[in-house]
Design an enzyme around this catalytic site. Sequence first.
Site, PDB file in Angstrom:
ATOM      1  N   GLU A   1      20.366  -4.558  23.883  1.00  0.00           N
ATOM      2  CA  GLU A   1      18.946  -4.454  24.167  1.00  0.00           C
ATOM      3  C   GLU A   1      18.878  -3.463  25.040  1.00  0.00           C
ATOM      4  O   GLU A   1      18.692  -3.579  26.144  1.00  0.00           O
ATOM      5  CB  GLU A   1      18.058  -5.746  24.660  1.00  0.00           C
ATOM      6  CG  GLU A   1      18.316  -6.995  23.905  1.00  0.00           C
ATOM      7  CD  GLU A   1      17.144  -7.670  24.036  1.00  0.00           C
ATOM      8  OE1 GLU A   1      16.514  -8.356  23.118  1.00  0.00           O
ATOM      9  OE2 GLU A   1      16.841  -8.453  25.421  1.00  0.00           O
TER      10      GLU A   1
ATOM     11  N   SER B   1      11.604  -4.038  21.030  1.00  0.00           N
ATOM     12  CA  SER B   1      10.429  -3.645  20.284  1.00  0.00           C
ATOM     13  C   SER B   1      10.616  -3.817  18.675  1.00  0.00           C
ATOM     14  O   SER B   1      10.211  -2.929  17.833  1.00  0.00           O
ATOM     15  CB  SER B   1      10.007  -2.237  20.432  1.00  0.00           C
ATOM     16  OG  SER B   1       9.462  -2.159  21.795  1.00  0.00           O
TER      17      SER B   1
ATOM     18  N   HIS C   1      19.471 -11.690  30.230  1.00  0.00           N
ATOM     19  CA  HIS C   1      18.714 -10.726  29.684  1.00  0.00           C
ATOM     20  C   HIS C   1      18.185  -9.758  30.647  1.00  0.00           C
ATOM     21  O   HIS C   1      18.349 -10.021  32.169  1.00  0.00           O
ATOM     22  CB  HIS C   1      17.075 -11.535  29.301  1.00  0.00           C
ATOM     23  CG  HIS C   1      16.113 -10.755  28.647  1.00  0.00           C
ATOM     24  ND1 HIS C   1      15.215  -9.952  29.203  1.00  0.00           N
ATOM     25  CD2 HIS C   1      15.802 -10.786  27.541  1.00  0.00           C
ATOM     26  CE1 HIS C   1      14.407  -9.492  28.248  1.00  0.00           C
ATOM     27  NE2 HIS C   1      14.805 -10.107  27.242  1.00  0.00           N
TER      28      HIS C   1
ATOM     29  N   LYS D   1       9.557 -15.288  26.311  1.00  0.00           N
ATOM     30  CA  LYS D   1       9.396 -14.960  27.690  1.00  0.00           C
ATOM     31  C   LYS D   1       8.343 -16.122  28.342  1.00  0.00           C
ATOM     32  O   LYS D   1       8.274 -17.400  28.174  1.00  0.00           O
ATOM     33  CB  LYS D   1       9.036 -13.636  27.892  1.00  0.00           C
ATOM     34  CG  LYS D   1       9.742 -12.734  26.894  1.00  0.00           C
ATOM     35  CD  LYS D   1       9.451 -11.202  27.493  1.00  0.00           C
ATOM     36  CE  LYS D   1      10.284 -10.304  26.337  1.00  0.00           C
ATOM     37  NZ  LYS D   1      10.448  -9.050  27.006  1.00  0.00           N
TER      38      LYS D   1
ATOM     39  N   GLU E   1      15.524  -8.782  32.183  1.00  0.00           N
ATOM     40  CA  GLU E   1      14.316  -8.932  32.900  1.00  0.00           C
ATOM     41  C   GLU E   1      15.323  -9.887  34.057  1.00  0.00           C
ATOM     42  O   GLU E   1      14.891 -10.068  35.268  1.00  0.00           O
ATOM     43  CB  GLU E   1      13.338  -9.794  32.010  1.00  0.00           C
ATOM     44  CG  GLU E   1      12.293  -8.541  31.517  1.00  0.00           C
ATOM     45  CD  GLU E   1      11.831  -9.128  30.314  1.00  0.00           C
ATOM     46  OE1 GLU E   1      11.558 -10.308  30.209  1.00  0.00           O
ATOM     47  OE2 GLU E   1      11.437  -8.343  29.411  1.00  0.00           O
TER      48      GLU E   1
ATOM     49  N   ASN F   1      12.316 -14.506  21.582  1.00  0.00           N
ATOM     50  CA  ASN F   1      12.254 -14.853  23.099  1.00  0.00           C
ATOM     51  C   ASN F   1      10.615 -14.870  23.375  1.00  0.00           C
ATOM     52  O   ASN F   1      10.244 -13.776  23.554  1.00  0.00           O
ATOM     53  CB  ASN F   1      13.009 -13.825  23.716  1.00  0.00           C
ATOM     54  CG  ASN F   1      12.927 -13.978  25.332  1.00  0.00           C
ATOM     55  OD1 ASN F   1      12.476 -15.006  25.877  1.00  0.00           O
ATOM     56  ND2 ASN F   1      13.192 -12.805  26.114  1.00  0.00           N
TER      57      ASN F   1
ATOM     58  N   GLY G   1       9.740  -3.995  25.053  1.00  0.00           N
ATOM     59  CA  GLY G   1       8.337  -4.077  25.239  1.00  0.00           C
ATOM     60  C   GLY G   1       7.844  -2.961  25.516  1.00  0.00           C
ATOM     61  O   GLY G   1       6.600  -2.917  25.885  1.00  0.00           O
TER      62      GLY G   1
HETATM   63  C1  PEP Z   1      13.040  -9.452  24.598  1.00  0.00           C
HETATM   64  O1  PEP Z   1      12.521  -9.922  25.193  1.00  0.00           O
HETATM   65  O2  PEP Z   1      14.462  -9.521  24.376  1.00  0.00           O
HETATM   66  C2  PEP Z   1      12.620  -8.002  23.719  1.00  0.00           C
HETATM   67  C3  PEP Z   1      13.527  -7.240  22.989  1.00  0.00           C
HETATM   68  O3  PEP Z   1      11.216  -7.735  23.726  1.00  0.00           O
HETATM   69  P1  PEP Z   1      10.532  -6.835  22.523  1.00  0.00           P
HETATM   70  O4  PEP Z   1      10.861  -7.396  21.386  1.00  0.00           O
HETATM   71  O5  PEP Z   1       8.923  -7.363  22.946  1.00  0.00           O
HETATM   72  O6  PEP Z   1      11.024  -5.759  23.049  1.00  0.00           O
END
Ligand code: PEP
Length: 258
Positions: free
Chosen positions: A169, A216, A97, A11, A99, A9, A175
């Site tokens: 998640e 992460s 997601h 983003k 976000e 992803n 992040g």
């Molecule tokens: C994500 O954007 O779904 C995500 C898991 O980000 P990160 O790997 O940066 O934590």
Amino acid sequence: MRTPIIAGNWKMNMQLATAAELVTALKNDLAPLAASNQVEIVLCPPFVYLPRVAELVQGTRIGVGAQNMYFESKGAFTGEIAPAMVADFAQYVIIGHSERRQYFHETDESVNKKIRAALAQNLKPIVCVGEALETYEMGETDIWVRGQIHGAFKDLTAAEARALIVAYEPIWAIGTGKAATGAGANAVIGISIRGALTDLYGEAVAQAVRVQYGGSVTAKNIDEFIVQPDIDGALVGGASLKADEFSAICRAGLKKFE
Ligand code: PEP
């Protein structure tokens, strides 16, 4: 056995030139893995780069996904992207997601509508669920995640449910550099997510749906997740922006066959 699936992803990162550089590098690094078809690999760039990324991965088995879409099919929705538009370039779409839920007010109800609209276009939804830090600290992850699964899968048939990919998640892990533990993520996926799917559709469907871990994930920690019996891959944010890092994460998918 469920085919492992690793999705990147991006983003709101990259520009046309850097996106092309990244995809070209990934294509080289991942050619043998993609050709073997053992691990499903998906790149999810911003909407405007979908056509270019789709063109670059043509002829490989690397898939393309959008990061979002609207549930209406067309009309006066300025700034939105319809499912059929996504389907012109992509095979997958990330839905719900955290976000999107946090900054753009998406709800379990809109997530459910988007899933149905995606399926109608033969897109494979990657449906994100996960709890906030406060929920986690109060020990309410199970009830929260079960609620999100029930909301997302509302009124979907068993056949439709099987087509979905779920990404667990935890918001506190996205992040932040503070990933969940492999065992902790496996427990939520095995007990809460597959448990909710068992309640809705029975054991066979619950065991057929693929569930990724996200939060992460890096080349360093992917092994901890991929070896878990209920984890079928990863949804990767930050680490998907670096070719060597993302390639290593994709290759770790092969550990499922050891
Ligand atoms: C994500 O954007 O779904 C995500 C898991 O980000 P990160 O790997 O940066 O934590």
